[in-house]
Design a protein around this motif. Structure first.
Motif, PDB file in Angstrom:
ATOM      1  N   ASP A   1       1.787   9.547  -5.755  1.00 51.90           N
ATOM      2  CA  ASP A   1       2.216  10.872  -5.508  1.00 51.90           C
ATOM      3  C   ASP A   1       3.349  11.587  -6.180  1.00 51.90           C
ATOM      4  N   LEU A   2       4.395  10.492  -6.230  1.00 54.22           N
ATOM      5  CA  LEU A   2       5.565  11.229  -7.003  1.00 54.22           C
ATOM      6  C   LEU A   2       5.259  11.356  -8.612  1.00 54.22           C
ATOM      7  N   GLY A   3       4.361  10.902  -9.006  1.00 58.18           N
ATOM      8  CA  GLY A   3       3.841  11.180 -10.482  1.00 58.18           C
ATOM      9  C   GLY A   3       3.225  12.552 -10.274  1.00 58.18           C
ATOM     10  N   ALA A   4       2.267  12.527  -9.287  1.00 59.07           N
ATOM     11  CA  ALA A   4       1.464  13.776  -9.341  1.00 59.07           C
ATOM     12  C   ALA A   4       2.391  15.046  -8.870  1.00 59.07           C
ATOM     13  N   LEU A   5       3.432  14.903  -8.037  1.00 59.94           N
ATOM     14  CA  LEU A   5       4.199  15.980  -7.908  1.00 59.94           C
ATOM     15  C   LEU A   5       4.941  16.352  -9.060  1.00 59.94           C
TER      16      LEU A   5
ATOM     17  N   ALA B   1      11.894  17.871   0.169  1.00 57.24           N
ATOM     18  CA  ALA B   1      12.092  16.979   1.171  1.00 57.24           C
ATOM     19  C   ALA B   1      10.788  15.862   1.379  1.00 57.24           C
ATOM     20  N   ARG B   2       9.695  16.256   1.107  1.00 56.99           N
ATOM     21  CA  ARG B   2       8.523  15.318   1.183  1.00 56.99           C
ATOM     22  C   ARG B   2       8.690  14.544  -0.032  1.00 56.99           C
ATOM     23  N   ALA B   3       9.198  15.187  -1.150  1.00 57.08           N
ATOM     24  CA  ALA B   3       9.418  14.135  -2.331  1.00 57.08           C
ATOM     25  C   ALA B   3      10.460  13.230  -2.195  1.00 57.08           C
ATOM     26  N   ASN B   4      11.494  13.641  -1.600  1.00 53.33           N
ATOM     27  CA  ASN B   4      12.791  12.697  -1.416  1.00 53.33           C
ATOM     28  C   ASN B   4      12.533  11.720  -0.474  1.00 53.33           C
ATOM     29  N   LEU B   5      11.718  12.028   0.795  1.00 57.23           N
ATOM     30  CA  LEU B   5      11.336  11.138   1.774  1.00 57.23           C
ATOM     31  C   LEU B   5      10.479  10.138   0.942  1.00 57.23           C
ATOM     32  N   ARG B   6       9.683  10.454   0.094  1.00 58.86           N
ATOM     33  CA  ARG B   6       8.944   9.261  -0.538  1.00 58.86           C
ATOM     34  C   ARG B   6       9.696   8.341  -1.401  1.00 58.86           C
ATOM     35  N   PHE B   7      10.837   9.204  -2.218  1.00 60.85           N
ATOM     36  CA  PHE B   7      11.814   8.132  -2.832  1.00 60.85           C
ATOM     37  C   PHE B   7      12.435   7.013  -1.844  1.00 60.85           C
ATOM     38  N   ASP B   8      12.988   7.923  -0.755  1.00 59.99           N
ATOM     39  CA  ASP B   8      13.628   7.059   0.194  1.00 59.99           C
ATOM     40  C   ASP B   8      12.804   5.644   0.852  1.00 59.99           C
ATOM     41  N   GLU B   9      11.595   6.117   1.182  1.00 56.67           N
ATOM     42  CA  GLU B   9      10.683   5.236   1.696  1.00 56.67           C
ATOM     43  C   GLU B   9      10.329   4.250   0.839  1.00 56.67           C
ATOM     44  N   LEU B  10      10.104   4.514  -0.400  1.00 58.17           N
ATOM     45  CA  LEU B  10       9.583   3.635  -1.514  1.00 58.17           C
ATOM     46  C   LEU B  10      10.657   2.602  -1.692  1.00 58.17           C
TER      47      LEU B  10
ATOM     48  N   SER C   1       2.162  17.592  -1.909  1.00 53.95           N
ATOM     49  CA  SER C   1       3.174  17.038  -1.340  1.00 53.95           C
ATOM     50  C   SER C   1       2.817  16.555   0.069  1.00 53.95           C
ATOM     51  N   PHE C   2       1.814  17.214   0.740  1.00 53.27           N
ATOM     52  CA  PHE C   2       1.267  16.366   1.964  1.00 53.27           C
ATOM     53  C   PHE C   2       0.439  15.282   1.877  1.00 53.27           C
ATOM     54  N   ASN C   3      -0.331  15.499   0.701  1.00 57.22           N
ATOM     55  CA  ASN C   3      -1.585  14.534   0.159  1.00 57.22           C
ATOM     56  C   ASN C   3      -2.160  14.153   1.355  1.00 57.22           C
ATOM     57  N   LEU C   4      -2.938  14.583   1.998  1.00 55.93           N
ATOM     58  CA  LEU C   4      -3.726  14.423   3.289  1.00 55.93           C
ATOM     59  C   LEU C   4      -5.190  13.954   2.843  1.00 55.93           C
ATOM     60  N   SER C   5      -5.628  13.096   3.581  1.00 61.06           N
ATOM     61  CA  SER C   5      -7.084  12.508   3.399  1.00 61.06           C
ATOM     62  C   SER C   5      -8.362  13.403   3.795  1.00 61.06           C
ATOM     63  N   TYR C   6      -9.102  13.561   3.085  1.00 59.93           N
ATOM     64  CA  TYR C   6     -10.377  14.418   3.310  1.00 59.93           C
ATOM     65  C   TYR C   6     -11.321  13.546   4.293  1.00 59.93           C
TER      66      TYR C   6
ATOM     67  N   GLU D   1       0.980  -1.115  -0.166  1.00 58.86           N
ATOM     68  CA  GLU D   1       0.063  -0.040   0.014  1.00 58.86           C
ATOM     69  C   GLU D   1       1.049   1.332  -0.011  1.00 58.86           C
ATOM     70  N   ARG D   2       1.780   1.272   0.670  1.00 62.61           N
ATOM     71  CA  ARG D   2       2.800   2.525   0.792  1.00 62.61           C
ATOM     72  C   ARG D   2       3.498   2.727  -0.555  1.00 62.61           C
ATOM     73  N   VAL D   3       3.905   1.642  -1.056  1.00 58.80           N
ATOM     74  CA  VAL D   3       4.575   1.739  -2.228  1.00 58.80           C
ATOM     75  C   VAL D   3       3.409   2.472  -3.411  1.00 58.80           C
ATOM     76  N   ALA D   4       2.503   1.940  -3.455  1.00 63.26           N
ATOM     77  CA  ALA D   4       1.413   2.188  -4.508  1.00 63.26           C
ATOM     78  C   ALA D   4       1.157   3.601  -4.374  1.00 63.26           C
ATOM     79  N   ASN D   5       0.943   4.210  -3.160  1.00 62.22           N
ATOM     80  CA  ASN D   5       0.659   5.569  -2.819  1.00 62.22           C
ATOM     81  C   ASN D   5       1.990   6.459  -3.097  1.00 62.22           C
ATOM     82  N   HIS D   6       3.075   5.906  -2.849  1.00 65.96           N
ATOM     83  CA  HIS D   6       4.240   6.758  -3.036  1.00 65.96           C
ATOM     84  C   HIS D   6       4.358   7.001  -4.615  1.00 65.96           C
TER      85      HIS D   6
END
Ligand code: SF4
Lengths: 172, 518
Positions: free
Chosen positions: B268-272, B410-419, B508-513, B260-265
């Motif tokens: 998000d990276l594409g959308a960013l 930083a939020r984009a880089n963090l996603r790359f790292d975590e992915l 970059s936050f991509n919060l859930s409504y 799930e984490r990978v799918a969302n990252h």
């Protein structure tokens, strides 16, 4: 830039053939495109409205925009305003807090307009049903042409629902 | 002792989440918050409850606060008399408490005494001001017609200041919410959010489910975090039932969570990239994401992995052939993501949009309680998978990532790292998942039994608390999404930025409504 070009070339074309509309008949991309052109004389403009979804349905609508489904190639695109839309693609049970906004979006959409309700929630209210916070299915608030079940329905099912709505409206 | 300086009778809770709870009085309620704050802990969740259905508490409500402290999760419970339905305000100590307390009032009629902001939050007019949906005597069949109420936004005065209202329906495929920008020229002076549009009454809905079936509701709090919430719910149910899921199920759950984490990252990276005018990135990442979802669908029967985690275990597992496919996909995606990361790094236009945009300094992040992924990009180094590793994370040694810059970059880089880290974990999970049972039988739930679950979803920590009622029903359940903590911080992140950068910052936050409004 070179890297970008290399990546694009290496990826190649990934778009897949489109599905037939549910009632079936015509198939394949060129036919769908012709059909949309015949009906509208131009591309089909869709305004998506999340009326209370859990955002799962939105993920699959986003996926519909990925290169595999080649939506724009079929002559379908998402627009920013209901005033530019031929079709409203509505997800979720209609949250009470979204009821008014959904009605306004519907009224702002020019006639003749189509509405496709997406997901079990849009079809029936789904797991949320009707409650103090939920109006239930989309059809409880605005008229619906086609409802696409699934939680969430995969992209191809959503695409079929859109095509079915367009085909059903075809004059003859 | 969980909150040093406060002598409370802690009752440890069974289960995967390292948690204990204690009753507090009014003074201790505030004191607990103060001591947690001073000790560097954080507020995870705050919710209320009507206890007047219970013989022992016939005149009482309760409020609950969950704190993250050194040993894990500390839950404090304060009884609130029905005759004086108020409790001490915590928003001065934890700003995130402000909206949570407003929601408690809207749903239960318990007021945070002394809070500066007492405007409604979830109640937009669907129910009257003197009716409270989570009260036991609330009658949904006798509501007046839905009447959307005006909301008193804070006005910014001054020469040349004007407002841009946006939403609730946004110009894209996005969830609904209202943003009120006060701007001068192109610059944002202030952003005020009004959310709650997708409130679906989930806490109330839980009460019509059994403990054994509530995971389906939890899995729809926020569709993009369905695995995290289903796991948190399962932890809570298993905690109150006193069952331990089999090892195969525990490993499979982690594999699902990382998928799930990978799918969302990926999304998000594409959308960013797209929001910074690099449409190429959207096409590439969305292609990878589609491959990813398709394999999830093939192996687990659902592209988003809904309803795979169930109380007691998992509904489906994977065999050796599938394990090899899951691992091979990680290799394929890793090669592509590394290439795309280089492209991002070398793209001057994209970096120009990312760097210094939407900054949240570590100090501000700490004061406001920025959670999860966004928190880690602003120096808040918390990740439950590393801080309190349950099985199988204890065997995997998750490497936490973190940045101090707190900007979009930083939020984009963090996603790359975590992915990339998730891909590493996924290969170990695919190879290491032991054979055996997928789930255990559930014993009947004992009325009054309570459990909690706490899971590091891709966005941040998700919490679910469940109390059983009679006949295996859920008496009260609560689901908390980390978006509650982060939405208010977004208001700060955009100050001084230009309006056209808002979509990028927001993404970059991509919060859930839905997760916050639920
Ligand atoms: S149909 Fe399912 S995925 Fe879609 S909004 Fe409803 S619960 Fe979410």
């Amino acid at each position: 830039m070179l890297r970008i070009l290399r990546q694009i070339v290496r990826t190649g074309l990934v778009s897949e053939p489109a599905p037939a509309p549910d009632e079936a008949l015509r198939a394949q991309a060129p036919a769908i495109q012709d059909e949309i052109l015949r009906l509208l004389g131009r591309a089909l403009a869709i305004r998506q409205v999340d009326a209370g979804s859990c955002n799962g349905c939105e993920l699959e609508i986003h996926a519909l925009n990925n290169p595999y489904y080649n939506l724009e190639g079929l002559g379908i695109r998402f627009v920013a305003s209901p005033r530019h839309a031929d079709l409203l693609l509505v997800t979720g049970p209609v949250a009470k807090n979204m009821e008014q906004a959904l009605r306004i979006a519907y009224e702002a959409t020019p006639d003749p307009k189509l509405v496709v309700a997406v997901g079990d929630c849009g079809c029936t209210g789904g797991i949320f049903g009707e409650s103090y916070a939920s109006c239930g299915r989309v059809a409880n608030v605005i008229p619906v042409d086609v409802a696409v079940p699934g939680c969430p329905p995969p992209p191809l099912e959503i695409l079929k629902g859109i095509l079915t709505a367009v085909a059903a409206r075809a004059p003859g | 002792m969980r909150i040093p300086g406060l002598n409370l009778a802690w009752k440890p809770l069974a289960g995967e989440a390292p948690a204990a709870r204690a009753d507090v009085g009014e003074w201790q309620w505030t004191q607990a918050a103060r001591l947690v704050r001073e000790g560097g802990g954080r507020l995870v969740a705050l919710w209320g409850e009507d206890r007047r259905d219970l013989a022992d508490d016939a005149d009482e409500f309760a409020v609950h606060a969950a704190y993250a402290v050194k040993e894990g999760l500390a839950l404090v419970d304060l009884l609130v008399p029905a005759a004086a339905p108020a409790f001490p305000d915590l928003s001065g100590l934890f700003p995130a408490a402000g909206r949570l307390q407003r929601a408690v009032f809207d749903l239960l009629g318990l007021a945070a005494a002394g809070a500066a902001d007492a405007r409604p939050w979830l109640r937009h007019g669907a129910w009257p001001a003197d009716a409270f949906p989570l009260r036991r005597d609330f009658d949904a069949s006798r509501l007046p017609p839905n009447a959307f109420a005006d909301y008193p936004f804070v006005r910014v005065e001054g020469e040349g200041v004007h407002e841009i209202p946006v939403g609730p329906i946004h110009a894209g495929i996005i969830e609904p919410g209202h943003f009120r920008f006060s701007i001068v020229g192109e610059k944002v002076l202030r952003l005020e959010e009004r959310l709650g549009y997708v409130h679906k009454g989930i806490d109330k809905l839980f009460e019509s489910h059994d403990v054994a079936s509530g995971h389906r509701v939890a899995g729809r709090v926020s569709g993009d975090s369905t695995v995290a919430f289903a796991w948190a719910y399962a932890q809570a149910a298993e905690s109150l039932l006193g069952v331990v899921p089999p090892p195969r199920a525990r490993w499979t759950r982690a594999l699902l969570l990382e998928r799930e984490r990978v799918a969302n990252h990926l999304g998000d990276l594409g959308a960013l990239g797209n929001d910074a005018a690099v449409a190429f990135a959207l096409a590439q990442f969305m292609r990878l994401k589609e491959d990813w979802l398709r394999l999830s669908g093939e192996v687990f029967g659902h592209r988003l992995l809904m309803d795979v985690i169930v109380p007691g275990g998992v509904a489906r597992g994977f065999d050796a052939v599938q394990a090899a496919r899951l691992a091979a996909q990680c290799d394929a995606v890793e090669a592509e993501v590394r290439e795309l990361r280089t492209i991002f790094d070398e793209h001057a236009g994209l970096q120009d949009r990312f760097l210094t945009t939407g900054r949240v300094t570590p100090d501000l992040a700490r004061r406001l309680g920025l959670a999860g992924l966004a928190g880690r990009a602003s120096g808040q180094a918390f990740d439950l998978r590393a801080d309190f590793p349950c099985t199988p994370y204890d065997a995997l040694a998750v490497r936490k990532s973190g940045y101090a810059a707190g900007d979009v970059a930083a939020r984009a880089n963090l996603r790359f790292d975590e992915l990339l880290e998730s891909l590493r974990l996924l290969r170990s999970l695919a190879a290491g998942t032991p054979p055996g049972e997928l789930r255990v039988e559930l014993p009947p739930a004992r009325a009054g039994a309570f459990g909690v679950g706490w899971v590091e979803g891709w966005r941040g920590e998700c919490l679910v608390a469940v109390e059983a009622g009679e006949g295996g029903r859920i008496r009260r359940a609560h689901a908390h999404d980390p978006s509650w903590q982060n939405w208010p911080v977004l208001e700060h992140a955009v100050i001084g930025n230009i309006v056209p950068d808002f979509p990028l910052i927001n993404k970059s936050f991509n919060l859930s409504y839905s997760g916050g409004d639920c």
